[in-house]
Design an enzyme around this catalytic site. Structure first.
Site, PDB file in Angstrom:
ATOM      1  N   ALA A 169       0.822  -1.209   0.000  1.00  0.00           N
ATOM      2  CA  ALA A 169       0.000   0.000   0.000  1.00  0.00           C
ATOM      3  C   ALA A 169       0.856   1.258   0.000  1.00  0.00           C
ATOM      4  CB  ALA A 169      -0.921  -0.013   1.217  1.00  0.00           C
ATOM      5  N   ALA A 170       2.095   1.133  -0.533  1.00  0.00           N
ATOM      6  CA  ALA A 170       3.034   2.253  -0.411  1.00  0.00           C
ATOM      7  C   ALA A 170       2.877   3.333  -1.475  1.00  0.00           C
ATOM      8  CB  ALA A 170       4.459   1.712  -0.446  1.00  0.00           C
ATOM      9  N   ALA A 175     -45.431  21.261   9.263  1.00  0.00           N
ATOM     10  CA  ALA A 175     -44.555  21.815   8.231  1.00  0.00           C
ATOM     11  C   ALA A 175     -43.732  22.980   8.788  1.00  0.00           C
ATOM     12  CB  ALA A 175     -45.397  22.304   7.061  1.00  0.00           C
ATOM     13  N   ARG A 226      -0.362  10.547  -9.482  1.00  0.00           N
ATOM     14  CA  ARG A 226      -1.222  10.708 -10.661  1.00  0.00           C
ATOM     15  C   ARG A 226      -2.682  10.951 -10.289  1.00  0.00           C
ATOM     16  NH1 ARG A 226      -0.273   5.804 -14.289  1.00  0.00           N
ATOM     17  NH2 ARG A 226      -1.690   6.861 -15.714  1.00  0.00           N
ATOM     18  N   LYS A 279     -31.145  14.630  11.996  1.00  0.00           N
ATOM     19  CA  LYS A 279     -29.778  14.310  12.441  1.00  0.00           C
ATOM     20  C   LYS A 279     -29.819  13.935  13.912  1.00  0.00           C
ATOM     21  CE  LYS A 279     -27.158  16.607  14.702  1.00  0.00           C
ATOM     22  NZ  LYS A 279     -26.382  17.624  15.444  1.00  0.00           N
TER      23      LYS A 279
HETATM   24  C1  UD1 Z   1       3.159  -4.628 -11.579  1.00  0.00           C
HETATM   25  C2  UD1 Z   1       3.765  -5.953 -12.042  1.00  0.00           C
HETATM   26  C3  UD1 Z   1       3.217  -6.273 -13.443  1.00  0.00           C
HETATM   27  C4  UD1 Z   1       1.718  -6.337 -13.407  1.00  0.00           C
HETATM   28  C5  UD1 Z   1       1.138  -5.039 -12.827  1.00  0.00           C
HETATM   29  C6  UD1 Z   1      -0.336  -5.222 -12.566  1.00  0.00           C
HETATM   30  C7  UD1 Z   1       5.975  -6.129 -11.010  1.00  0.00           C
HETATM   31  C8  UD1 Z   1       7.420  -5.976 -11.210  1.00  0.00           C
HETATM   32  N1  UD1 Z   1       5.194  -5.850 -12.067  1.00  0.00           N
HETATM   33  O1  UD1 Z   1       3.631  -3.644 -12.474  1.00  0.00           O
HETATM   34  O2  UD1 Z   1       3.715  -7.518 -13.900  1.00  0.00           O
HETATM   35  O3  UD1 Z   1       1.199  -6.567 -14.691  1.00  0.00           O
HETATM   36  O4  UD1 Z   1       1.739  -4.724 -11.543  1.00  0.00           O
HETATM   37  O5  UD1 Z   1      -0.915  -4.009 -12.166  1.00  0.00           O
HETATM   38  O6  UD1 Z   1       5.531  -6.528  -9.936  1.00  0.00           O
HETATM   39  N2  UD1 Z   1       5.046  -1.064  -4.736  1.00  0.00           N
HETATM   40  C9  UD1 Z   1       5.611  -0.894  -3.505  1.00  0.00           C
HETATM   41  N3  UD1 Z   1       6.947  -0.697  -3.413  1.00  0.00           N
HETATM   42  C10 UD1 Z   1       7.757  -0.701  -4.492  1.00  0.00           C
HETATM   43  C11 UD1 Z   1       7.170  -0.859  -5.768  1.00  0.00           C
HETATM   44  C12 UD1 Z   1       5.813  -1.045  -5.850  1.00  0.00           C
HETATM   45  O7  UD1 Z   1       4.911  -0.911  -2.499  1.00  0.00           O
HETATM   46  O8  UD1 Z   1       8.963  -0.537  -4.310  1.00  0.00           O
HETATM   47  C13 UD1 Z   1       3.599  -1.256  -4.837  1.00  0.00           C
HETATM   48  C14 UD1 Z   1       2.921  -0.115  -5.569  1.00  0.00           C
HETATM   49  O9  UD1 Z   1       2.502   0.900  -4.678  1.00  0.00           O
HETATM   50  C15 UD1 Z   1       1.726  -0.784  -6.212  1.00  0.00           C
HETATM   51  C16 UD1 Z   1       2.242  -2.197  -6.478  1.00  0.00           C
HETATM   52  O10 UD1 Z   1       3.342  -2.403  -5.614  1.00  0.00           O
HETATM   53  O11 UD1 Z   1       0.631  -0.876  -5.319  1.00  0.00           O
HETATM   54  C17 UD1 Z   1       2.636  -2.408  -7.935  1.00  0.00           C
HETATM   55  O12 UD1 Z   1       3.698  -1.539  -8.267  1.00  0.00           O
HETATM   56  P1  UD1 Z   1       3.761  -0.775  -9.652  1.00  0.00           P
HETATM   57  O13 UD1 Z   1       4.999   0.035  -9.689  1.00  0.00           O
HETATM   58  O14 UD1 Z   1       2.477  -0.102  -9.925  1.00  0.00           O
HETATM   59  O15 UD1 Z   1       3.937  -2.002 -10.646  1.00  0.00           O
HETATM   60  P2  UD1 Z   1       3.595  -2.054 -12.174  1.00  0.00           P
HETATM   61  O16 UD1 Z   1       4.702  -1.468 -12.963  1.00  0.00           O
HETATM   62  O17 UD1 Z   1       2.220  -1.559 -12.399  1.00  0.00           O
END
Ligand code: UD1
Ligand code: CA
Length: 455
Positions: free
Chosen positions: A12-13, A367, A18, A338
């Site tokens: 959830a980091a 009323a 965006r 309320k």
């Molecule tokens: C990731 C997958 C991809 C998949 C896609 C689906 C990997 C390498 N790739 O890509 O195969 O199709 O999700 O949506 O896993 N996060 C962290 N810490 C980090 C990096 C990411 O907590 O260091 C969390 C992000 O907040 C997010 C999730 O992991 O909730 C996915 O990370 P994100 O960078 O969005 O991965 P994608 O490039 O979308």
């Protein structure tokens, strides 16, 4: 999955830049609850035995939300953003302590994941797989990791940045949700390196690492909605639409009548009894319960309200938190309630504010009646007894009590308690002046003539 322990690790980091918002991404809401709360509800429903939530540095609000929704959730901080596998390892002490049979890795920004889908993903772990990946076929695969499959085995996941042209043509993609066999999870995660285009520790490399250890990996296919990730406000709105459709369908299947389902907005926790009718254009906020046979008429907004059996609300009513309507109570148009109980059979049919109050059974609130609950410093209560009659356009200045069966004359400003069965009138007495209107008119015309003559 009976008898098997399962640790869910929720990533959830995400900062959510965006989303163009000051709030962390996973704290945005659909269907009245945060994205993170949806994910935690799904994992709880799927029967996980423990949950670890990985948040970014300083994301205390995200950790607090996790603990609010799931009291037992343990939170971990990923200090640097070095990839999805690195994020999972932030929670490695939970894996070491719990020795779970299964581990589920889910993203906090994927709120439409369903418990049944997570349960299907766990099934191969209970058989012979060490890695199970939730797959889907998006209409547009760009940006997703592609799944390289041979027969019933998953060979590799290739991130788009590292994929060959042939791999990019694959339409089966990684939804991001993964199951790992607890016995092998740490060994797999620790072997993942960062030698790729982005220099990150990719969780997706778990597949090839496991195969290198002679372990089995499989893909489990799901619908796109289950893995729909949220990065932008447009995607948030799309997810809201899907969530609303699911909630409406569940309510309809349970017997609620929606005259125009597409115009009714529900919360994930909205509860309906039998034979409830909801007219077009009604919004339900959090914590609303509607009992059997109640009718919610058009353009009403309800939150934190309990509507009793056979009660009627609206059109154009607003029920705010702390509202309780008894059996067959009626709240009509342009009435706001309320922190108030309206007992069985009582009515407030038009243009009223009833706040911090109780209205006894079968009482009639005319009323335009207002409970003046706020004196500029504090809130006070108004108590209206059963069978009381409040004449139209009365102001009840709290704290004040109107006894059972009492009668308040229209237009009264009531500042003192009224005993049971008493009649209270608190307004200027009517004055009649015979011929007064005619005199007034002649005075006025005199004034006009003077103005014209320039005197
Ligand atoms: C990731 C997958 C991809 C998949 C896609 C689906 C990997 C390498 N790739 O890509 O195969 O199709 O999700 O949506 O896993 N996060 C962290 N810490 C980090 C990096 C990411 O907590 O260091 C969390 C992000 O907040 C997010 C999730 O992991 O909730 C996915 O990370 P994100 O960078 O969005 O991965 P994608 O490039 O979308
Ligand atoms: Ca993503």
């Amino acid at each position: 999955m009976k008898g098997r322990t399962c640790l869910a690790i929720v990533l959830a980091a995400g900062e959510g830049t965006r989303m163009r918002s000051a709030s962390p991404k996973v704290l945005h809401s659909i269907a009245g609850r945060s994205l993170l709360a949806h994910v935690l509800a799904a994992i709880a429903e799927a029967g996980v035995t423990a949950a670890a939530v990985v948040v970014g540095p300083g994301q205390e609000t995200v950790a607090a939300e996790a603990r609010r929704v799931l009291a037992g959730a343990e939170c971990f901080v990923q200090q640097q953003r070095r990839g999805t596998a690195h994020a999972v390892l932030a929670a490695q002490s939970a894996i070491k302590q719990q020795h779970p049979d299964d581990i589920l890795i889910v993203y906090g920004d994927t709120p439409l994941i369903r418990a049944a889908t997570l349960t299907r993903l766990r099934a191969p772990l209970a058989a012979d797989a060490a890695v199970a990946v939730l797959a889907f076929r998006p209409s547009d695969p760009s940006g997703y990791g592609r799944l390289v499959v041979a027969e019933d085995e998953l060979i590799a996941i290739r991130e788009e940045a590292d994929a060959s042209a042939a791999e990019k043509a694959i339409d089966l993609c990684n939804g991001g949700i993964m199951g790992l066999a607890g016995a092998h999870a740490l060994a797999i995660l620790e072997r993942i390196g960062d030698r790729n285009r982005k220099g990150e520790f990719y969780l997706t490399d778990a597949v090839e690492v496991a195969r290198g250890m002679k372990l089995r990996a499989v893909a489990v296919e799901a619908e796109e909605d289950d893995v729909r990730g949220i990065n932008t406000k447009s995607q948030l709105a799309e997810a809201e639409a899907v969530a609303q459709q699911r909630l409406r369908k569940a309510a309809l299947d349970a017997g609620v009548t929606f005259v125009a389902p597409e115009t009714v907005f529900l919360c994930a926790d909205t509860k309906f009894g039998k034979d409830v009718v909801v007219e077009p254009y009604v919004v339900f906020g959090e914590k609303v319960t509607i009992e059997d046979g109640a009718v919610i008429r058009s353009f009403s907004h309800l939150a934190g309200a309990h509507v009793g059996k056979g009660a009627s609300v609206g059109p154009f009513a607003r029920l705010r938190p702390g509202t309780r309507l008894g059996e067959k109570a009626r709240v009509g148009n342009f009435v706001e309630v309320k922190e108030a109980v309206i007992e069985a059979g009582a009515k407030a049919n038009h243009l009223s504010y009833i706040g911090d109050a109780s209205v006894g059974a079968n009482a009639n609130v005319g009323a335009g009646t207002i409970t003046c609950n706020f004196d500029g410093g504090a809130k006070h209560r108004t108590v209206i007894g059963k069978d009381a009659f409040i004449g139209s356009n009365s102001a009840l200045v709290a704290p004040v009590e109107i006894g059972d069966g009492a009668y308040i004359g229209s237009g009264s400003v009531i500042t003192q308690n009224v005993p049971a069965d008493a009649l209270a009138v608190a307004r200027g007495r009517q004055v009649i002046k015979e011929g007064g209107a005619a005199r007034l008119r002649s005075l006025k015309s005199l004034g006009k003539k003077k103005a014209h003559s320039g005197d």
